[in-house]
Enzyme design. Sequence first.
Site, PDB file in Angstrom:
ATOM      1  N   ARG A 179       7.302   1.862  -9.306  1.00 38.12           N
ATOM      2  CA  ARG A 179       5.967   2.311  -8.891  1.00 38.12           C
ATOM      3  C   ARG A 179       6.107   3.635  -8.159  1.00 38.12           C
ATOM      4  NH1 ARG A 179       3.027  -2.671  -8.188  1.00 38.12           N
ATOM      5  NH2 ARG A 179       3.313  -3.591 -10.222  1.00 38.12           N
ATOM      6  N   TYR A 212     -11.814  -4.025  -9.768  1.00 36.71           N
ATOM      7  CA  TYR A 212     -11.548  -2.949  -8.799  1.00 36.71           C
ATOM      8  C   TYR A 212     -11.266  -1.625  -9.523  1.00 36.71           C
ATOM      9  CZ  TYR A 212      -8.881  -0.162  -5.431  1.00 36.71           C
ATOM     10  OH  TYR A 212      -8.409   0.869  -4.649  1.00 36.71           O
ATOM     11  N   LYS A 246      -4.145  -5.042   6.775  1.00 34.59           N
ATOM     12  CA  LYS A 246      -4.589  -5.397   5.427  1.00 34.59           C
ATOM     13  C   LYS A 246      -3.976  -6.733   4.988  1.00 34.59           C
ATOM     14  CE  LYS A 246      -4.920  -2.232   2.259  1.00 34.59           C
ATOM     15  NZ  LYS A 246      -4.543  -1.127   1.346  1.00 34.59           N
ATOM     16  N   SER A 289      -8.340   5.642  -7.366  1.00 33.98           N
ATOM     17  CA  SER A 289      -7.122   4.817  -7.332  1.00 33.98           C
ATOM     18  C   SER A 289      -6.323   4.898  -8.631  1.00 33.98           C
ATOM     19  CB  SER A 289      -7.525   3.358  -7.111  1.00 33.98           C
ATOM     20  OG  SER A 289      -6.406   2.523  -7.242  1.00 33.98           O
TER      21      SER A 289
HETATM   22  N1  LIG Z   1      -3.775   1.797   0.207  1.00 37.33           N
HETATM   23  C1  LIG Z   1      -3.594   2.041  -1.071  1.00 37.33           C
HETATM   24  O1  LIG Z   1      -2.465   1.884  -1.581  1.00 37.33           O
HETATM   25  C2  LIG Z   1      -4.717   2.552  -1.920  1.00 37.33           C
HETATM   26  C3  LIG Z   1      -4.425   2.898  -3.255  1.00 37.33           C
HETATM   27  C4  LIG Z   1      -5.459   3.378  -4.048  1.00 37.33           C
HETATM   28  C5  LIG Z   1      -6.730   3.519  -3.541  1.00 37.33           C
HETATM   29  N2  LIG Z   1      -6.994   3.148  -2.259  1.00 37.33           N
HETATM   30  C6  LIG Z   1      -8.366   3.334  -1.765  1.00 37.33           C
HETATM   31  O2  LIG Z   1      -8.318   4.048  -0.560  1.00 37.33           O
HETATM   32  C7  LIG Z   1      -9.399   3.665   0.297  1.00 37.33           C
HETATM   33  C8  LIG Z   1      -8.846   3.231   1.632  1.00 37.33           C
HETATM   34  O3  LIG Z   1      -7.972   2.145   1.412  1.00 37.33           O
HETATM   35  P1  LIG Z   1      -7.124   1.460   2.545  1.00 37.33           P
HETATM   36  O4  LIG Z   1      -5.793   1.154   2.005  1.00 37.33           O
HETATM   37  O5  LIG Z   1      -7.266   2.249   3.791  1.00 37.33           O
HETATM   38  O6  LIG Z   1      -7.902   0.069   2.668  1.00 37.33           O
HETATM   39  P2  LIG Z   1      -8.603  -0.636   3.903  1.00 37.33           P
HETATM   40  O7  LIG Z   1      -9.140  -1.913   3.381  1.00 37.33           O
HETATM   41  O8  LIG Z   1      -7.675  -0.679   5.065  1.00 37.33           O
HETATM   42  O9  LIG Z   1      -9.790   0.354   4.255  1.00 37.33           O
HETATM   43  C9  LIG Z   1     -11.088   0.234   3.719  1.00 37.33           C
HETATM   44  C10 LIG Z   1     -12.059   0.139   4.882  1.00 37.33           C
HETATM   45  O10 LIG Z   1     -13.377   0.069   4.350  1.00 37.33           O
HETATM   46  C11 LIG Z   1     -14.108  -0.838   5.140  1.00 37.33           C
HETATM   47  N3  LIG Z   1     -15.192  -1.389   4.335  1.00 37.33           N
HETATM   48  C12 LIG Z   1     -15.095  -2.266   3.311  1.00 37.33           C
HETATM   49  N4  LIG Z   1     -16.310  -2.546   2.833  1.00 37.33           N
HETATM   50  C13 LIG Z   1     -17.192  -1.811   3.563  1.00 37.33           C
HETATM   51  C14 LIG Z   1     -18.596  -1.678   3.552  1.00 37.33           C
HETATM   52  N5  LIG Z   1     -19.352  -2.361   2.693  1.00 37.33           N
HETATM   53  N6  LIG Z   1     -19.187  -0.847   4.451  1.00 37.33           N
HETATM   54  C15 LIG Z   1     -18.438  -0.171   5.362  1.00 37.33           C
HETATM   55  N7  LIG Z   1     -17.096  -0.273   5.421  1.00 37.33           N
HETATM   56  C16 LIG Z   1     -16.485  -1.082   4.524  1.00 37.33           C
HETATM   57  C17 LIG Z   1     -13.114  -1.906   5.571  1.00 37.33           C
HETATM   58  O11 LIG Z   1     -13.535  -2.567   6.758  1.00 37.33           O
HETATM   59  C18 LIG Z   1     -11.852  -1.092   5.762  1.00 37.33           C
HETATM   60  O12 LIG Z   1     -11.705  -0.697   7.099  1.00 37.33           O
HETATM   61  C19 LIG Z   1     -10.143   2.575  -0.438  1.00 37.33           C
HETATM   62  O13 LIG Z   1     -11.231   3.161  -1.107  1.00 37.33           O
HETATM   63  C20 LIG Z   1      -9.123   2.059  -1.422  1.00 37.33           C
HETATM   64  O14 LIG Z   1      -9.743   1.493  -2.552  1.00 37.33           O
HETATM   65  C21 LIG Z   1      -6.016   2.674  -1.429  1.00 37.33           C
END
Ligand SMILES: NC(=O)c1ccc[n+]([C@@H]2O[C@H](COP(=O)([O-])OP(=O)(O)OC[C@H]3O[C@@H](n4cnc5c(N)ncnc54)[C@H](O)[C@@H]3O)[C@@H](O)[C@H]2O)c1
Length: 335
Positions: A230, A160, A199, A139
């Site tokens: 951003r 985080y 979300k 991230s």
């Molecule tokens: N969306 C963004 O802007 C962004 C930016 C930087 C990094 N990220 C990273 O990208 C990845 C995906 O993010 P996203 O935006 O799709 O978020 P999201 O929360 O929609 O997806 C994460 C998924 O992981 C699942 N999860 C959480 N804890 C879990 C566990 N213990 N076991 C199994 N599943 C679990 C959740 O149910 C969820 O479906 C994450 O690692 C997030 O940190 C996202």
Amino acid sequence: MKYTDINFNNKTILITGGAGFIGSNLAFYFQNNYPDATIVVFDMFRNADTFSNGNLKSFGHFKNLLGFNGIVISGDINDKDALKNLKQNYNFDFIFHQAAISDTTVQEQDLMMKTNVNAYEDLLKIAIKHNANMIYASSAATYGDSDIFEVGNEKPNNAYGFSKVMMDNITTSYISKGLEISVVGLKYFNVYGPREFFKNKTSSMVVQFGHQILKGLTPKLFEGSDKILRDFIYIEDIIQANIKACNPSKSGIYNVGTGNARSFEDIVTILQKELEIDNGKEYIPNPFIGSYQFFTQANIDTTKENLNYEPQYSMEDGIKAYVSEIKRLYETEVK
Ligand SMILES: NC(=O)c1ccc[n+]([C@@H]2O[C@H](COP(=O)([O-])OP(=O)(O)OC[C@H]3O[C@@H](n4cnc5c(N)ncnc54)[C@H](O)[C@@H]3O)[C@@H](O)[C@H]2O)c1
């Protein structure tokens, strides 16, 4: 759109966090382009449990997977038995590790480290055992207080961001030992696009402003929002980066943004144009002044060089592609 020469048909692909925003988009990318791929979604899915900040403990939602016809496993990546089953029952070719506590405001540091850091290493060991290339989500939050958005300049300022730096450190350490597989960490900047809606409050300001505008409300921006910049990136470019990360010219950690910072004010202006609703803008004092990031912009030179990544969507293009989904969500989920 196929972003690589790899034929994923007959490959077995694990997508952790596959019921979340980015994971579910990846699942559909494979389903739509490679109908003979075996796609395994592993996700905790939501229940009513919340963290101390009041937000849900996991955002996985079945609606993100409506129409998906691969394998769905509900499980926790912190559950060693569940991971053992994955290891024994499958032989993965690629692992896309998206599961995480994705909410940057979560205060439970213990669960944050367990979930984001320790479970990642467990999954990396499965990848090594299966000879599967690993692509995982890091991230831009790793940069925190840094004003240099290049790998190596991380200064996380919350648990985080710290957890993602620890994932990157594990990666660097494994790569330096010499691996048969490739491992790529993708530092996503601010992602927006279809399947982020569930979300809730942690979804992007693009969908949140979109729904405020559709409700007839005047969007509220922080004072000076034209100068809060951003790197907002559309989901399709995130998919591109993930797919290209399957055969990198070099394992490593890469920024995934557009390389072009834009303002929150721009989001509102573009949405109002696309939605054809001009209900003005209201400016409110920024309560977070002091702890607020005013500028992020990915340096994507090495991402271009080693992943052959080339962002396709300006903010104008991304919002244009997204706006019909914003309207559909408004009609079906918000109204
Ligand atoms: N969306 C963004 O802007 C962004 C930016 C930087 C990094 N990220 C990273 O990208 C990845 C995906 O993010 P996203 O935006 O799709 O978020 P999201 O929360 O929609 O997806 C994460 C998924 O992981 C699942 N999860 C959480 N804890 C879990 C566990 N213990 N076991 C199994 N599943 C679990 C959740 O149910 C969820 O479906 C994450 O690692 C997030 O940190 C996202």
